[in-house]
Every structure is written in structure tokens, then in C-alpha cells.
Design a protein around this motif. Structure first.
Motif, mmCIF file in Angstrom:
data_model
loop_
_atom_site.group_PDB
_atom_site.id
_atom_site.type_symbol
_atom_site.label_atom_id
_atom_site.label_comp_id
_atom_site.label_asym_id
_atom_site.label_seq_id
_atom_site.Cartn_x
_atom_site.Cartn_y
_atom_site.Cartn_z
ATOM 1 N N ASP A 128 -2.956 -5.309 10.449
ATOM 2 C CA ASP A 128 -3.475 -5.468 11.810
ATOM 3 C C ASP A 128 -2.896 -4.441 12.774
ATOM 4 O OD1 ASP A 128 -0.899 -6.327 12.414
ATOM 5 O OD2 ASP A 128 -1.457 -8.435 12.601
ATOM 6 N N GLY A 129 -2.087 -3.535 12.268
ATOM 7 C CA GLY A 129 -1.519 -2.486 13.098
ATOM 8 C C GLY A 129 -0.096 -2.755 13.551
ATOM 9 N N SER A 130 0.400 -3.966 13.368
ATOM 10 C CA SER A 130 1.755 -4.291 13.818
ATOM 11 C C SER A 130 2.797 -4.135 12.706
ATOM 12 C CB SER A 130 1.800 -5.725 14.352
ATOM 13 O OG SER A 130 1.566 -6.649 13.296
ATOM 14 N N GLU A 131 2.363 -3.810 11.503
ATOM 15 C CA GLU A 131 3.271 -3.695 10.363
ATOM 16 C C GLU A 131 4.182 -2.467 10.513
ATOM 17 O OE1 GLU A 131 -0.238 -5.980 9.335
ATOM 18 O OE2 GLU A 131 -0.057 -3.967 10.118
ATOM 19 N N ILE A 132 5.380 -2.570 9.971
ATOM 20 C CA ILE A 132 6.329 -1.465 9.959
ATOM 21 C C ILE A 132 6.016 -0.587 8.742
ATOM 22 C CG2 ILE A 132 8.762 -0.806 9.804
ATOM 23 C CD1 ILE A 132 8.248 -2.368 12.320
ATOM 24 N N VAL A 133 5.887 0.715 8.959
ATOM 25 C CA VAL A 133 5.602 1.671 7.889
ATOM 26 C C VAL A 133 6.924 2.267 7.416
ATOM 27 C CG1 VAL A 133 4.437 3.834 7.305
ATOM 28 C CG2 VAL A 133 3.344 2.209 8.866
ATOM 29 N N GLU B 211 3.540 -3.063 3.717
ATOM 30 C CA GLU B 211 3.162 -4.321 3.074
ATOM 31 C C GLU B 211 2.186 -5.059 3.977
ATOM 32 O OE1 GLU B 211 6.461 -6.652 1.787
ATOM 33 O OE2 GLU B 211 6.965 -5.213 0.217
ATOM 34 N N VAL B 212 1.088 -5.519 3.379
ATOM 35 C CA VAL B 212 0.072 -6.272 4.116
ATOM 36 C C VAL B 212 -0.148 -7.606 3.418
ATOM 37 C CG1 VAL B 212 -1.070 -4.187 4.979
ATOM 38 C CG2 VAL B 212 -1.846 -5.208 2.855
ATOM 39 N N ALA C 99 -4.765 0.852 4.411
ATOM 40 C CA ALA C 99 -3.950 -0.263 4.908
ATOM 41 C C ALA C 99 -4.772 -1.179 5.809
ATOM 42 C CB ALA C 99 -2.734 0.270 5.654
ATOM 43 N N LEU C 100 -5.546 -0.613 6.719
ATOM 44 C CA LEU C 100 -6.353 -1.431 7.626
ATOM 45 C C LEU C 100 -7.438 -2.200 6.868
ATOM 46 C CD1 LEU C 100 -6.610 1.008 10.659
ATOM 47 C CD2 LEU C 100 -5.284 -1.120 10.529
ATOM 48 N N ARG C 101 -8.061 -1.553 5.889
ATOM 49 C CA ARG C 101 -9.089 -2.235 5.078
ATOM 50 C C ARG C 101 -8.486 -3.336 4.209
ATOM 51 N NH1 ARG C 101 -11.622 3.335 3.400
ATOM 52 N NH2 ARG C 101 -12.957 3.696 5.198
ATOM 53 N N ILE D 65 0.875 -1.164 0.000
ATOM 54 C CA ILE D 65 0.000 0.000 0.000
ATOM 55 C C ILE D 65 0.917 1.220 0.000
ATOM 56 C CG2 ILE D 65 -1.822 1.245 1.237
ATOM 57 C CD1 ILE D 65 -2.626 -1.617 0.385
ATOM 58 N N GLU D 66 0.726 2.132 -0.963
ATOM 59 C CA GLU D 66 1.585 3.304 -1.076
ATOM 60 C C GLU D 66 0.765 4.576 -1.247
ATOM 61 O OE1 GLU D 66 3.838 1.552 -4.507
ATOM 62 O OE2 GLU D 66 5.538 2.370 -3.356
ATOM 63 N N HIS D 67 1.235 5.639 -0.634
ATOM 64 C CA HIS D 67 0.679 6.972 -0.849
ATOM 65 C C HIS D 67 1.853 7.910 -1.056
ATOM 66 C CE1 HIS D 67 -3.739 6.946 0.412
ATOM 67 N NE2 HIS D 67 -3.366 5.694 0.344
ATOM 68 N N LYS D 68 1.818 8.683 -2.145
ATOM 69 C CA LYS D 68 2.891 9.618 -2.449
ATOM 70 C C LYS D 68 2.297 11.006 -2.683
ATOM 71 C CE LYS D 68 5.900 6.211 -4.563
ATOM 72 N NZ LYS D 68 6.630 5.793 -5.747
ATOM 73 N N ALA D 69 3.004 12.011 -2.212
ATOM 74 C CA ALA D 69 2.598 13.392 -2.470
ATOM 75 C C ALA D 69 2.989 13.768 -3.896
ATOM 76 C CB ALA D 69 3.277 14.329 -1.482
ATOM 77 N N PRO D 70 2.234 14.668 -4.517
ATOM 78 C CA PRO D 70 2.652 15.168 -5.829
ATOM 79 C C PRO D 70 4.027 15.834 -5.728
ATOM 80 C CG PRO D 70 0.403 15.842 -5.326
ATOM 81 C CD PRO D 70 0.976 15.242 -4.073
ATOM 82 N N LYS D 71 4.725 15.933 -6.851
ATOM 83 C CA LYS D 71 6.055 16.555 -6.863
ATOM 84 C C LYS D 71 6.027 17.925 -6.201
ATOM 85 C CE LYS D 71 9.177 15.151 -10.556
ATOM 86 N NZ LYS D 71 10.077 14.427 -9.779
#
Length: 68
Positions: free
Chosen positions: A34-39, A55-56, A28-30, A6-12
Motif C-alpha cells: 500500500d506504499g507504507s512498507e519499508i524497503v 515484504e507485503v 510490489a504494488l500489484r 518481493i525481491e529484485h537483484k542486479a546481475p553480478k
């Protein structure tokens, strides 16, 4: 186990907002987090968020949708 990124990027030349951070978290949750993943994050020299990813695990429903 298969993983989905799952990725989110800001515009340039822009940065992620609090609303975009909330949308990233909800997606990410949907998607099975489960909340334990490293971002992972990319930040500017000034410490502002430019991109986030996590990564989920791929669920059975995700695998079915990807095949169609």
C-alpha cells in the motif's frame, strides 16, 4: 498474517537501473503493497543499488495460486 517477499537483484557486477526500480515498485504494488512498507536495499560502496526487497501481505488470491 502471512507475508510475501518481493525481491529484485542486479546481475553480478552490475547495478539496478531506473527501469528495474520501476518494475520492482509495480510488482510490489500489484502484490498488495500500500506504499507504507519499508524497503530494504543492498548498495555498493559507491552507493549504487544492487538489490531491493519488501515484504507485503499475502492476499487470498496469492494463497490460492500458491496451493495449485
Amino acid at each position: 498474517m502471512a507475508m510475501k517477499k518481493i525481491e529484485h537483484k542486479a546481475p553480478k557486477k552490475q547495478f539496478l537501473t531506473l527501469d528495474e526500480l520501476a518494475a520492482f515498485t509495480q510488482e510490489a504494488l500489484r502484490s498488495g503493497a500500500d506504499g507504507s512498507e519499508i524497503v530494504e536495499a543492498a548498495v555498493s560502496f559507491g552507493g549504487k543499488l544492487q538489490a531491493l526487497s519488501v515484504e507485503v501481505p499475502v492476499t487470498a488470491g496469492d494463497a490460492t495460486r500458491q496451493q495449485h
